[in-house]
Motif scaffolding. Structure first.
Motif, short mmCIF file in Angstrom:
data_model
loop_
_atom_site.label_atom_id
_atom_site.label_comp_id
_atom_site.label_asym_id
_atom_site.label_seq_id
_atom_site.Cartn_x
_atom_site.Cartn_y
_atom_site.Cartn_z
N VAL A 22 2.51 -3.37 0.11
CA VAL A 22 2.21 -2.81 -1.13
C VAL A 22 2.87 -1.13 -1.24
CG1 VAL A 22 0.79 -2.86 -3.14
CG2 VAL A 22 0.98 -4.84 -1.83
N SER B 201 4.03 -1.90 -7.04
CA SER B 201 3.18 -1.32 -7.16
C SER B 201 2.10 -2.01 -7.41
CB SER B 201 3.37 -1.15 -8.75
OG SER B 201 3.68 -2.37 -9.14
N GLY B 202 1.28 -1.73 -7.30
CA GLY B 202 -0.03 -3.12 -7.20
C GLY B 202 0.09 -3.32 -8.77
N GLU B 203 0.50 -3.25 -10.30
CA GLU B 203 0.51 -4.89 -10.37
C GLU B 203 1.92 -5.20 -10.61
OE1 GLU B 203 -0.79 -0.11 -12.33
OE2 GLU B 203 0.73 -1.05 -10.78
N PHE C 16 2.51 -6.74 -7.10
CA PHE C 16 1.82 -7.35 -6.63
C PHE C 16 0.80 -8.28 -7.10
CE2 PHE C 16 -1.65 -7.77 -3.28
CZ PHE C 16 -1.70 -8.73 -2.39
N LEU C 17 -0.12 -7.72 -8.48
CA LEU C 17 -1.14 -8.74 -8.87
C LEU C 17 -0.59 -9.77 -10.00
CD1 LEU C 17 -3.51 -5.71 -9.34
CD2 LEU C 17 -4.14 -7.82 -7.59
N LEU D 150 -1.47 -1.95 3.10
CA LEU D 150 -1.88 -1.45 1.42
C LEU D 150 -1.93 0.12 1.15
CD1 LEU D 150 -2.72 -2.40 -1.62
CD2 LEU D 150 -4.99 -2.38 -0.96
N ASN E 139 -4.34 2.52 -8.41
CA ASN E 139 -3.88 2.82 -6.62
C ASN E 139 -4.38 2.18 -5.71
OD1 ASN E 139 -7.02 2.94 -6.30
ND2 ASN E 139 -6.80 4.80 -7.55
N GLY E 140 -4.70 2.32 -4.30
CA GLY E 140 -4.70 0.84 -3.27
C GLY E 140 -6.19 0.33 -3.31
N ILE F 82 -6.74 -1.49 -6.19
CA ILE F 82 -5.61 -2.88 -6.19
C ILE F 82 -7.31 -3.38 -4.92
CG2 ILE F 82 -4.43 -4.33 -4.12
CD1 ILE F 82 -2.41 -1.79 -5.46
#
Length: 325
Positions: free
Chosen positions: A19, A45-47, A49-50, A63, A74-75, A78
């Motif tokens: 990520v 992005s975290g978005e 990944f999630l 990460l 941000n990391g 996440i």
């Protein structure tokens, strides 16, 4: 969704989840990992990944800490969501050259007591990073088994035990006899005995040992700071509902209230009255499936049952504004 429903997403095979918003570094790391036989997947992005519930993921997460553009997750955010969803994947933070992000991450992660976390500079030799990834991949199955056992017990307490059984077993854990429990709850002793036997069958199978019951449930209560199984079940429901983003919450609560997919789609601006293929149904079902996965429910009726136990836990649902599918 039923247990064997083909719509239920499968838990994936272990892999390295990279990520990082810096495409050149992310692609280079993915290439190097795959060249040595690692299964690896990148996320910008975290978005991204999630987008799917984290419980379905397996493996190790590398990460980044700082993400662009400003305002992106941000990391550390996440990482906090990994913890919130009780995802057992080990995490390797990859830090930039300035070092300030590593100091912040060390402070934040240290407060959570996670041993399955490590830190590497992006300038460190890749061989050392790969060695740590191999170590964490070897450790991940044991971490997942522990997490699965806790997940199983919490599901039993919330979904399988009846409210009466939770009351009885909470008192068994405090060392009370059937007679004492019956007097305290104003029940016949025979009723308490039946409820106790039913609960222990659900929790322990054929065993009837109160010592095993204490060994099974006391650490769980202590970890979650709950004084009783009723308090633990309520805490767990609040926790699960708290994982829902506003859109998932609104769709799920509308379904709990018995609204049809057409009504839900109309409320969110997804309904095209001229669409004879009724494609809004797939849109609504997609959001509903994601919500059910996050709260660990197989069907809407399950969530309705839980809210019947603990009505005050129900999240507020403001009138939705039209949103994109």
């Amino acid at each position: 969704m039923l247990p064997n429903d083909p719509r239920r997403p499968a838990i994936e095979a272990p892999r390295v989840h990279v990520v990082d918003d810096y495409a050149e570094y992310r692609d280079g790391l993915l290439y190097s990992l795959r060249a040595e036989g690692f299964e690896a997947r990148g996320y910008a992005s975290g978005e991204v990944f999630l987008a799917e519930p984290l419980w379905l993921r397996r493996g190790v997460v590398t990460l980044d800490i700082d993400f662009d553009p400003p305002g992106s997750m941000n990391g550390l955010q996440i990482f906090n969501l990994l913890l919130a969803q009780r995802c057992p994947m080990p995490v390797i933070f990859l830090t930039g050259p300035h070092g300030n992000d590593m100091d912040l991450a060390l402070d934040q992660v240290g407060l959570r007591g996670r041993a399955d976390v490590h830190f590497f500079s992006k300038q460190a030799p890749l061989d050392k990073l790969k060695d740590k990834i191999r170590l964490f991949l070897a450790r991940e199955p044991a971490l997942r088994r522990e997490a699965e056992e806790e997940r199983r017990l919490l599901q039993l307490v919330l979904d399988v035990l009846t409210p009466a059984e939770r009351e009885v077993i909470s008192r068994v854990l405090r060392g009370q006899t059937n007679y004492g429990i019956a007097r305290e709850l104003n029940k016949e002793e025979g009723v308490v005995e039946l409820q106790r036997a039913s609960a222990m069958k659900k929790l322990l199978g054929d065993s009837r040992s109160p010592h095993l019951l204490v060994e099974l449930l006391r650490p769980l209560l202590d970890r979650h700071g709950a004084e009783s199984l009723t308090a633990l079940a309520e805490h767990e429901l609040v926790h699960r509902l708290g994982l829902l983003d506003p859109l998932a919450r609104d769709v799920l609560m509308a379904a709990v209230d018995g609204r049809s997919d057409t009504q839900i789609a109309r409320a969110h601006g997804w309904l095209d009255e001229t669409d004879r293929e009724r494609r809004h149904r797939a849109v609504v079902q997609g959001h509903l499936d994601r919500a059910l996965a996050l709260v660990q429910a197989d069907a809407v009726r399950q969530v309705r049952k839980w809210l019947g136990y603990f009505g005050p836990c129900r999240p507020s649902s403001p009138s939705p504004s039209p949103s994109s599918p």
